[in-house]
Every structure is written in C-alpha cells, then in structure tokens.
Design a protein around this motif. Sequence first.
Motif, PDB file in Angstrom:
ATOM      1  N   VAL A  65      35.986  44.977  32.634  1.00  0.00           N
ATOM      2  CA  VAL A  65      36.376  45.078  34.052  1.00  0.00           C
ATOM      3  C   VAL A  65      36.262  46.504  34.569  1.00  0.00           C
ATOM      4  O   VAL A  65      36.401  46.742  35.774  1.00  0.00           O
ATOM      5  CB  VAL A  65      37.826  44.566  34.264  1.00  0.00           C
ATOM      6  CG1 VAL A  65      37.910  43.093  33.967  1.00  0.00           C
ATOM      7  CG2 VAL A  65      38.810  45.356  33.406  1.00  0.00           C
ATOM      8  N   LYS A  66      36.020  47.459  33.708  1.00  0.00           N
ATOM      9  CA  LYS A  66      35.923  48.856  34.137  1.00  0.00           C
ATOM     10  C   LYS A  66      34.505  49.204  34.598  1.00  0.00           C
ATOM     11  O   LYS A  66      34.298  50.140  35.350  1.00  0.00           O
ATOM     12  CB  LYS A  66      36.312  49.806  33.002  1.00  0.00           C
ATOM     13  CG  LYS A  66      37.737  49.633  32.495  1.00  0.00           C
ATOM     14  CD  LYS A  66      38.760  49.994  33.562  1.00  0.00           C
ATOM     15  CE  LYS A  66      40.172  49.931  32.994  1.00  0.00           C
ATOM     16  NZ  LYS A  66      41.187  50.221  34.052  1.00  0.00           N
ATOM     17  N   GLY A  67      33.538  48.418  34.118  1.00  0.00           N
ATOM     18  CA  GLY A  67      32.155  48.698  34.478  1.00  0.00           C
ATOM     19  C   GLY A  67      31.779  48.057  35.797  1.00  0.00           C
ATOM     20  O   GLY A  67      32.624  47.854  36.674  1.00  0.00           O
ATOM     21  N   ASN A  68      30.492  47.718  35.945  1.00  0.00           N
ATOM     22  CA  ASN A  68      29.995  47.082  37.163  1.00  0.00           C
ATOM     23  C   ASN A  68      30.385  45.613  37.129  1.00  0.00           C
ATOM     24  O   ASN A  68      29.726  44.780  36.494  1.00  0.00           O
ATOM     25  CB  ASN A  68      28.473  47.237  37.235  1.00  0.00           C
ATOM     26  CG  ASN A  68      27.935  46.784  38.593  1.00  0.00           C
ATOM     27  OD1 ASN A  68      28.481  45.887  39.230  1.00  0.00           O
ATOM     28  ND2 ASN A  68      26.852  47.420  39.018  1.00  0.00           N
ATOM     29  N   PHE A  69      31.469  45.289  37.854  1.00  0.00           N
ATOM     30  CA  PHE A  69      32.012  43.936  37.762  1.00  0.00           C
ATOM     31  C   PHE A  69      31.080  42.925  38.423  1.00  0.00           C
ATOM     32  O   PHE A  69      31.047  41.758  38.022  1.00  0.00           O
ATOM     33  CB  PHE A  69      33.406  43.882  38.396  1.00  0.00           C
ATOM     34  CG  PHE A  69      34.119  42.580  38.148  1.00  0.00           C
ATOM     35  CD1 PHE A  69      34.515  42.216  36.864  1.00  0.00           C
ATOM     36  CD2 PHE A  69      34.387  41.703  39.195  1.00  0.00           C
ATOM     37  CE1 PHE A  69      35.176  41.008  36.632  1.00  0.00           C
ATOM     38  CE2 PHE A  69      35.037  40.504  38.966  1.00  0.00           C
ATOM     39  CZ  PHE A  69      35.429  40.157  37.681  1.00  0.00           C
ATOM     40  N   LEU A  80      39.963  36.126  37.696  1.00  0.00           N
ATOM     41  CA  LEU A  80      38.862  35.532  38.453  1.00  0.00           C
ATOM     42  C   LEU A  80      37.688  35.191  37.530  1.00  0.00           C
ATOM     43  O   LEU A  80      37.072  34.116  37.652  1.00  0.00           O
ATOM     44  CB  LEU A  80      38.403  36.497  39.554  1.00  0.00           C
ATOM     45  CG  LEU A  80      37.264  35.993  40.445  1.00  0.00           C
ATOM     46  CD1 LEU A  80      37.665  34.719  41.166  1.00  0.00           C
ATOM     47  CD2 LEU A  80      36.855  37.067  41.451  1.00  0.00           C
ATOM     48  N   TYR A  81      37.398  36.093  36.621  1.00  0.00           N
ATOM     49  CA  TYR A  81      36.307  35.857  35.663  1.00  0.00           C
ATOM     50  C   TYR A  81      36.578  34.584  34.868  1.00  0.00           C
ATOM     51  O   TYR A  81      35.697  33.728  34.706  1.00  0.00           O
ATOM     52  CB  TYR A  81      36.189  37.063  34.725  1.00  0.00           C
ATOM     53  CG  TYR A  81      34.992  37.040  33.808  1.00  0.00           C
ATOM     54  CD1 TYR A  81      33.824  37.705  34.142  1.00  0.00           C
ATOM     55  CD2 TYR A  81      35.035  36.340  32.598  1.00  0.00           C
ATOM     56  CE1 TYR A  81      32.719  37.685  33.304  1.00  0.00           C
ATOM     57  CE2 TYR A  81      33.944  36.304  31.746  1.00  0.00           C
ATOM     58  CZ  TYR A  81      32.781  36.984  32.105  1.00  0.00           C
ATOM     59  OH  TYR A  81      31.695  36.945  31.278  1.00  0.00           O
ATOM     60  N   ARG A  82      37.816  34.453  34.376  1.00  0.00           N
ATOM     61  CA  ARG A  82      38.166  33.288  33.569  1.00  0.00           C
ATOM     62  C   ARG A  82      38.107  32.000  34.400  1.00  0.00           C
ATOM     63  O   ARG A  82      37.663  30.954  33.916  1.00  0.00           O
ATOM     64  CB  ARG A  82      39.569  33.459  32.991  1.00  0.00           C
ATOM     65  CG  ARG A  82      39.698  34.544  31.942  1.00  0.00           C
ATOM     66  CD  ARG A  82      38.933  34.196  30.702  1.00  0.00           C
ATOM     67  NE  ARG A  82      39.199  35.162  29.636  1.00  0.00           N
ATOM     68  CZ  ARG A  82      38.285  35.633  28.822  1.00  0.00           C
ATOM     69  NH1 ARG A  82      37.016  35.238  28.944  1.00  0.00           N
ATOM     70  NH2 ARG A  82      38.605  36.487  27.879  1.00  0.00           N
ATOM     71  N   VAL A  83      38.547  32.072  35.653  1.00  0.00           N
ATOM     72  CA  VAL A  83      38.555  30.883  36.512  1.00  0.00           C
ATOM     73  C   VAL A  83      37.126  30.428  36.788  1.00  0.00           C
ATOM     74  O   VAL A  83      36.816  29.222  36.715  1.00  0.00           O
ATOM     75  CB  VAL A  83      39.307  31.170  37.839  1.00  0.00           C
ATOM     76  CG1 VAL A  83      39.070  30.053  38.852  1.00  0.00           C
ATOM     77  CG2 VAL A  83      40.794  31.319  37.565  1.00  0.00           C
ATOM     78  N   LEU A  84      36.228  31.372  37.105  1.00  0.00           N
ATOM     79  CA  LEU A  84      34.835  31.015  37.329  1.00  0.00           C
ATOM     80  C   LEU A  84      34.223  30.430  36.051  1.00  0.00           C
ATOM     81  O   LEU A  84      33.416  29.485  36.091  1.00  0.00           O
ATOM     82  CB  LEU A  84      34.035  32.237  37.789  1.00  0.00           C
ATOM     83  CG  LEU A  84      34.376  32.757  39.199  1.00  0.00           C
ATOM     84  CD1 LEU A  84      33.582  34.021  39.497  1.00  0.00           C
ATOM     85  CD2 LEU A  84      34.095  31.691  40.253  1.00  0.00           C
TER      86      LEU A  84
END
Length: 540
Positions: free
Chosen positions: A417-421, A460-464
């Motif tokens: 999550v620290k990089g280019n999300f 959000l990542y997990r939900v997608l």
Amino acid sequence: MLILSFSTSQNLYGQENRDTIDFRSLILKPKNISDLTKGFRFFLNAKEDKLKRSDTIGAIYDLRLISIALRKKGLLHESENYAIEALKLLDHSNKNDALDNESRTALYNHLGLINEELENNALALNYYNKAIVIADELSSKNSVIKNRANVYLKEERYQDAIADYLSVLDFSLANESKRKVARLYDNLGYAQSKINHPEALVNLEKGLKMRADEESNSGLITSYLHLAEYYSDRNNKIKALDATNKALKIAKNSGNKYYEANVLGFKMTLNNDDEVIRFKTLNDSINLANQVFKNQFASSKYEFFKEKKRADENEILKEKEKSKRLMYQSIAAFIILLTVFIVLKLNDRHKKEKLQQVYNTETRISKKVHDEVANDVYHVMAKLQNSENVNEELLDDLEDIYIRTRDISKENSVIDVKGNFNEQISDLLWSYRTKEVNVITKNSSNINWDGVSDIKKTILYRVLQELMTNMRKHSKASIVVLNFSQTNKKITIEYKDNGVGSDITKSDGLQNAENRIASINGSITFESQINKGFKAQVII
C-alpha cells in the motif's frame, strides 16, 4: 420630573458664560416650542465645538440639555439616543467621582422618564434603580424614588408605590416646594385609596388644599379626578360627580382642550353605561397598543453600546460569580468534549489495530500455506511423477489441491500500500483476465490514492479481490466492468458483470466483503437477478 437639578453643574463643569445660562433657561423653563428649538440648536453646536476641542466634560453637559429639549418636544427616541451618547462619553472621560455620579444619576433618571413615556415600564424601573443606587445627593435620590413610585402606581403595585412615597415624605416636607409636596400627598392618597388605607382620603384632601392655595390648574384637575375616583370606587356617585364637575369647570376655564376631554372621558364612566365604559376601555387599550407598537423597536439600551459599569459591589460580585460559573461550565464542557474525543480516538485506534491484526494474521497464514502446505503438496506431486505405475487421477487431485492452496495464499498475500496503489489495483483486476473473461477498468487513474489511509487501501483491495473471486467461481461472466469515481474524499466503485446472476444470497466471500467495508464505516450493496448479471457498489 423632567431632570435632576443642574444647580451644581456650574462648579462641576466650570464657569458658564452668559449665553449658556440664557439658552439653558430656554430648555429648562421654555415659554413655547420655539424656545426649545433655539436651545436645542445652541447646545447641539456647542457640543460639536467642545468635542473638536476634546472638552468631553462640557460635551456631556450639552448632551444632557439636548436630550431634555428633545423629550419636551415629544421626540423621545431621539432624546434617548443623545442620553446614551452622553453615557458613552462619560465612560471614557477623565472625571472625578462627584461629576460621574451627578451626571450618571441624571442620565439614568432621564432615560427612566423616557421609557416610562414609551410604556417600557420594566426598562424605566431598571434605569431608576440604577440612579437610586449611585445618587450622592439626597435630593436627587428622593426625586428618582418618586419617579419610581409613579411607575409602580401605573403597574398597580400599590404597596411598593406607597412605600416609596412615604420614604421621601419627610424630606419633601422640609426641603421642597408646596407644589411638589401637594403632588406627593395626592399620589400617596391615590395609591392608598386602591388598597382601602384609612389615611387615603386625608392625604387626597391635603394635596387638593395645597394645590388650591397654589392655584395650579393641572394639579387641581388631577386632585379632583382622584377624589372622584375615590368616591366612585366606594359607590358614592353624588360626591364622585361633584368632584368631577369641579374638575370640568377648571378645565373649561383654562381653555385647555386636553384637560377638558380627559375630564369628560372620566365623567362618562360615572354614568354606569356599560357601552360607554366598554368604549372608553377599548379606546384606552387601542391607544396604548398603538403606542407600544410604535415604540417596540425603539429600545436603546445602554448595554448595547458597552459593558456596563456595575452599580455596587454586590452586583460586581454577582457578575464575578457568574463569570466563574461560566468558566467552570466551559472547563467542564471542554473536559467532556476532550474525553469524548479521546474515547473516539482510542476506539478508532483500536479498530485500526484490530484490522491490522486481521491483515497480519491473513498474511501470516498465507505465507504458512504457501511455504508449508503448497510446497509440500508440490514435492509429493514431483515424487509421484517420477514413480512408476502412478495413478493419473491421484495426480490430478493433488494438482487441484496445489492450485487451490496457491490461490488461498495469493488471496491473502502482502499488499504494497506504500507504493503505486493504482498499479496494485490494476494488477489485481487484470490477474482475473482470461481468454473467456474480459476485465475493463475505468477512471482508476483519476483517484487520489495518496489521500486514502493504508488501512482503507488494504480493505478495498481485499473487497475487490472477494468480488473478482466470486465472479470467477460463480458468475460465468464474459465481461466485467469496474468504474471508479471520486467526489471530495468519497470514493465510489461500481462493479458490473454479464454473468448468470442469481437471487442474492451472501456467500462467505460476499459476507466477508460486507464485514470488511463496515469496519471502515464504508458501504457495499449488491444487486442481481437470474440471467441478468451481478452488480455491486462500494463506497469508502
């Protein structure tokens, strides 16, 4: 009473010139309306000149006379404004205590008289009380007390009025003119008559006799009408009419139509004609209502212009106590708000820590599944492939287990999550593309991911991931579209596929997605029908 005495003003304000004395007389003892106008103009110019010369004390003196002239001309609101202006100057002047008290007492008394005429009785009493507290001279204090008693009389607070009149009677008898003493006896007797005091008639007659000696038309008319009302209240119509007729005769001889109309109006009520009495009552009420309506916006309270100087130490102490109380209440309110803020902050931190723990646990399990389970399954498969007489069906089952184990590991792997999300999201969604499934994303690059917290990105990542996994397992879709949009800090993602659809029954994956979004105070909704695809909306 029009004004407290100016007798001490020469010594307080300095030597007066001849013009000042002459024009002051035009205001204090006018013969006609033009005298008031001349006096007003003179002191208005004098006041402006003194202000230019920074003679604040002299300007205050002139403002008092200007205000008196305007009140006598019936311009009550204007008179009030000039009195307020004088008080404001008084607050900022370098004056001695004697000057301050003399001027302030007179101005408060004057404002009381104005508001009494405007039917603002409560405000009039407030000003009179202030004047009484600070008055140094006994003559000034007693004059204001009589003015206050007159308001009590109008308010039908007869006991209060009687107490005030009696408190100044001895001083009045020893120091005041016969005309003022006569008025005092008459008002005292009138107030006593309303509570059936035994000395009421005696005092009314004393006032009448003294006024007869003075040959005061207006005073005599008032005394006779008070006597008439006294007898009328006691059902002695003969004596009431006799007193009224004497008042009417004086009124006619004086040529004053106001006096005559006033006496005739009273005489009409003595005939006990219900309609006449009703007419007079209504007429008086209408006149009073009109007066109140005209003046309801005219209150020029001194408190609107400055923080008042307190009249005595008791009032100052009360104000200090009030300030202390407000301070303590403010501190208490601040502590409560701070406590609520801290509790909410701690709850928020606890929620974030809990979510972080869940994420760490998922990542740890993912690594363990990958390093231990998936690798072990892979080694078993390798051994079996090198062995003779291998059961192909067993190898297929092991490969299926290996793929599912790898998928589980991937679904719970570390998220950068620290990089280019935006690239992270794009890679995730594109990983679900196959020859059979086309995944389309819109506007994801327009989202300001830098303004989104790490925990929200993770959720959000997990939900997608859950939505896409659900699509791959159940929907049989050939096209998946995800549209991203942002309004201020609110991010909305619209998911839509053309799969087989179904009645909405939340599987473990969809339930997990809903629980995750709820943990960051977001929302997710689902919409689907058989053979009409599947839709979802995510808002964070």
